[in-house]
Design an enzyme around this catalytic site. Structure first.
Site, PDB file in Angstrom:
ATOM      1  N   ASP A   1       0.773   7.468  -4.830  1.00 41.79           N
ATOM      2  CA  ASP A   1       1.182   6.129  -4.399  1.00 41.79           C
ATOM      3  C   ASP A   1       2.486   5.656  -5.016  1.00 41.79           C
ATOM      4  OD1 ASP A   1      -0.430   5.696  -6.946  1.00 41.79           O
ATOM      5  OD2 ASP A   1       0.275   3.657  -6.556  1.00 41.79           O
TER       6      ASP A   1
ATOM      7  N   TYR B   1      -5.081  -1.458  -7.023  1.00 46.95           N
ATOM      8  CA  TYR B   1      -4.885  -2.037  -5.692  1.00 46.95           C
ATOM      9  C   TYR B   1      -6.133  -2.809  -5.283  1.00 46.95           C
ATOM     10  CZ  TYR B   1      -0.638   0.749  -5.120  1.00 46.95           C
ATOM     11  OH  TYR B   1       0.624   1.294  -5.265  1.00 46.95           O
TER      12      TYR B   1
ATOM     13  N   GLU C   1       9.260   0.887 -11.020  1.00 52.93           N
ATOM     14  CA  GLU C   1       8.385   1.947 -10.541  1.00 52.93           C
ATOM     15  C   GLU C   1       8.407   1.959  -9.015  1.00 52.93           C
ATOM     16  OE1 GLU C   1       3.915   3.843 -11.083  1.00 52.93           O
ATOM     17  OE2 GLU C   1       4.293   1.800 -11.789  1.00 52.93           O
TER      18      GLU C   1
END
Length: 494
Positions: free
Chosen positions: A87, A239, A477
């Site tokens: 991710d 998440y 990031e």
């Protein structure tokens, strides 16, 4: 005395002219840093997904500092769960954001198919989608079973190692009838449905397979309702979903687009929840996406321009008006002009918002319509200019005069928070980098990353500042959720 004054005046005039010249030149440079080649940025945005690939890499892999990784995913449950995407800068595979990424890539390939083809990037966009859908098919072995995570956040985040060396647990987590996750299942249904539209004219058999998975997952999501992090607690640490009603509507909207079946439209119309006016469009909040898709149906005359459908359209347009600074509650902007939503990786919200603006601009153009905002009329070309201003900021027209896309332009972040990019490629040095070995040697090393993660996008702060430091994970990031919508946006402006 007069001669001295005249001399001083001449000097002042000359200095003034020089100053004006410098201002004009600087202004020109800032305005044109990013606008020279959107096609290059588009190419790099798709390259980024090759850098995020998990599994056995194909022979045509272009980002060749990466190697095969996580080849045993799924073995703990007797399954093949190899593939998909990491991710962000860690080594986790998380189904919730991954499915959103596939949906946005598919939407890009649908709306901007001709633009992508003209830049020779349609095949790369479809490859990026298929890398995700091939994995999601594996992750959905039964109608009411879906694997939503590989890896463990706690152990993964204690290590700094490239994915090719990964030694952390690769636990597989799933949802099922006893452990539901409507948000995860419905978002994955949206991914499958949108991808089926993207592939329909190119590979009808694959598109049909995708659609079957979409329909099964929508039924699962609707019939067994619940938040997915209650069934997969580790995912909630990274998440966490704020609700699942938006994903159910999002899936229904995409299934309607894929099938044209009235049952999905009726589901949306009878839901009693159109989301209202949203302040953000993201991996966690899909209401704007639903509203934009319904807005298109209204503009195209496929549903009535009154009642619930008019409300969906109005909500979409009020969100766009706020981004265009033409509403009663405008979206904030940084001093340098970037739309400002939230402090954690703000550009992920900028790219999704500009995607919504780009697509709706096209819908309005096709219908020869404009936005009627409380602050005035906004034309499709006004929306296109807004999109361009945001893209230009990301690509270098900003107070830092730096591209926030890695690998684009002459100045871009060198120390993004990304394990694979920050550690010497396994192709150049096959010596294993252990869990803790990478912390001092690579994470805290004050030097540019040895590998360029082409197309990665990071974010400035609210005051247009940016600290190029590998420990700046809040802004530095890169995530797949930031870049997926940008693919379509770059195709729109290219």
């Amino acid at each position: 005395m007069l001669s001295l004054k005249m001399s001083q005046n001449n000097v002042l005039v000359s200095l003034s002219n020089v100053f004006i010249f410098i201002l004009v030149c600087c202004s020109y440079m800032i305005q044109n840093v990013a606008s020279d080649d959107y096609g290059t940025a588009l190419t790099k945005s798709l390259l980024f997904f090759e850098g995020q690939r998990s599994g056995l890499l194909p022979k045509n892999q272009r980002l060749n500092w990466r190697g095969d990784s996580a080849l045993k995913d799924g073995q703990d449950v007797g399954m093949d769960l190899v593939g998909g995407y990491y991710d962000s800068g860690d080594n986790l595979k998380l189904g919730f954001p991954m499915a959103y990424v596939i949906t946005m890539l598919s939407w890009s390939a649908i709306e901007f198919k001709e633009k992508l083809a003209s830049k020779n990037e349609l095949d790369n966009a479809l490859s990026a989608i298929k890398w995700g859908t091939d994995y999601l098919i594996k992750a959905h072995p039964q109608p009411n079973v879906l694997y939503g995570e590989n890896g463990d956040p706690d152990s993964d985040h204690q290590c700094w190692e490239r994915p090719e060396d990964m030694g952390t647990p690769r636990t597989s987590y799933k949802i099922d009838e006893q452990h539901p996750g409507s948000d995860l299942a419905a978002e994955t249904a949206a991914a499958f449905a949108s991808a089926s539209v993207a592939f329909k004219s190119l590979d009808s058999k694959y598109a049909s397979t995708l659609l079957t998975h979409a329909q099964q997952l929508f039924e699962f999501a609707n019939n067994h309702q619940g938040l997915y992090q209650n069934s997969i607690p580790p995912a909630g640490k990274i998440y966490s979903s704020s609700g699942y009603k938006d994903e159910l509507l999002w899936a229904a909207a995409w299934l309607h687009r894929a099938t044209n079946l009235k049952q999905y439209l009726d589901y949306i119309g009878n839901s009693g929840d159109n989301g209202g006016v949203r302040s953000v469009f993201s991996w966690d909040d899909k209401y704007v996406g639903v509203q934009v898709l319904i807005g298109k149906l209204v503009l195209d005359g496929k549903v009535e321009s009154s009642g619930i459908w008019a409300q969906y359209k109005s909500n979409a347009e009020q969100f766009l008006c706020s981004c265009a600074q033409k509403s009663n509650q405008n979206t904030q902007k940084t001093p340098g002009g970037l739309l400002w939503f939230l402090p954690w990786s703000n550009n992920q919200y900028v790219t999704s918002a500009t995607f919504a603006i780009s697509t709706y601009s096209q819908y309005l153009s096709s219908s020869k319509a404009s936005l009627q905002c409380s602050g005035g009329v906004v034309s499709p070309s006004d929306l296109a200019s807004l999109v361009k201003s945001q893209v230009d900021y990301i690509l270098g027209s900003n107070p830092q005069k730096m591209s926030y896309m890695v690998g684009y332009g002459s100045k871009y972040p060198q120390q993004v928070h990304h394990r694979g990019a920050s550690i010497v490629s396994i192709k150049h040095d096959g010596s294993p980098v252990g869990c803790k070995d990478g912390l001092d040697k690579w994470l805290n090393r004050n030097a540019p990353n040895p590998n360029v993660l082409e197309g990665a996008v990071v974010s400035p702060d609210q005051n247009d500042g940016y600290s190029d430091n590998r420990n700046n994970y809040q802004e530095g990031e890169p995530t797949t959720t930031s870049v997926a919508p940008l693919v379509g946006v770059l195709a729109f402006v290219a």
